[in-house]
Design a protein around this motif. Structure first.
Motif, PDB file in Angstrom:
ATOM      1  N   ARG A  44      49.729  40.552  41.751  1.00 48.40           N
ATOM      2  CA  ARG A  44      49.188  39.196  41.880  1.00 48.40           C
ATOM      3  C   ARG A  44      49.902  38.459  43.001  1.00 48.40           C
ATOM      4  O   ARG A  44      51.117  38.585  43.150  1.00 48.40           O
ATOM      5  N   TYR A  46      50.813  34.752  44.726  1.00 45.24           N
ATOM      6  CA  TYR A  46      50.963  33.319  44.468  1.00 45.24           C
ATOM      7  C   TYR A  46      51.322  32.641  45.781  1.00 45.24           C
ATOM      8  O   TYR A  46      52.359  32.931  46.358  1.00 45.24           O
ATOM      9  N   SER A  53      47.915  32.300  40.257  1.00 45.58           N
ATOM     10  CA  SER A  53      47.476  33.365  41.145  1.00 45.58           C
ATOM     11  C   SER A  53      45.966  33.311  41.299  1.00 45.58           C
ATOM     12  O   SER A  53      45.235  33.246  40.317  1.00 45.58           O
ATOM     13  N   ASN A  56      44.438  39.083  43.452  1.00 41.09           N
ATOM     14  CA  ASN A  56      45.119  40.175  42.764  1.00 41.09           C
ATOM     15  C   ASN A  56      44.423  41.500  43.046  1.00 41.09           C
ATOM     16  O   ASN A  56      43.363  41.542  43.652  1.00 41.09           O
ATOM     17  N   THR A  69      40.046  38.180  45.976  1.00 39.92           N
ATOM     18  CA  THR A  69      40.131  36.792  45.542  1.00 39.92           C
ATOM     19  C   THR A  69      38.817  36.360  44.899  1.00 39.92           C
ATOM     20  O   THR A  69      38.772  36.028  43.731  1.00 39.92           O
TER      21      THR A  69
END
Length: 137
Positions: A44, A46, A53, A56, A69
């Motif tokens: 994930r 960030y 998040s 991933n 995404t």
């Protein structure tokens, strides 16, 4: 009646979905655990500006990883990302992922030690994420 149609047309054009793929960078990599390709590792991303998040991916049988995404394999926006990794087992009875074979070592934002700087290019190769399993002897 024609005014209603024209108003509807203007509203429809103004409410279109934003163009996403043009701004996104395709992100790929390979996940290894203790030097070997690892399947099922959830990675994930960030961003500095997001608390959760939004991007991933899950490593495949050969450890290969593609980040998504909004659409499968679309990547993520350019920027700096803290990266977390968990390697759970799938429980077919509950149909959910349980545990973390990495014992949480890479599971927390700010503590995983993995940071990616994704430039505004066509693609970003994260290389090999070489994780260590604390339970391995």
């Amino acid at each position: 009646m024609p005014m209603f149609v024209m108003t509807l047309a203007v509203l429809t054009i103004g409410c279109g979905s934003p163009k996403r793929n043009g701004d996104y960078v395709k992100i790929t990599g390979t996940v290894h655990v203790d030097g070997a390709p690892a399947e099922g590792v959830v990675v994930r991303l960030y961003s500095d500006s997001q608390g959760t998040s939004l991007s991933n991916g899950v490593s495949g049988p050969d450890g290969r990883l593609t980040i998504s995404t909004h659409e499968l394999g679309d990547g993520a926006l350019p920027g700096r990302y803290e990266v977390t990794c968990t390697w759970s087992d799938f429980d077919p009875l509950s149909r959910s992922w349980t545990g973390d074979q990495l014992e949480g070592r890479y599971a927390t934002k700010g503590e995983s030690g993995i940071v990616w700087d994704v430039d505004a290019e066509d693609s970003f190769d994260a290389g090999i994420l070489d994780l260590r399993n604390p339970a391995a002897k």
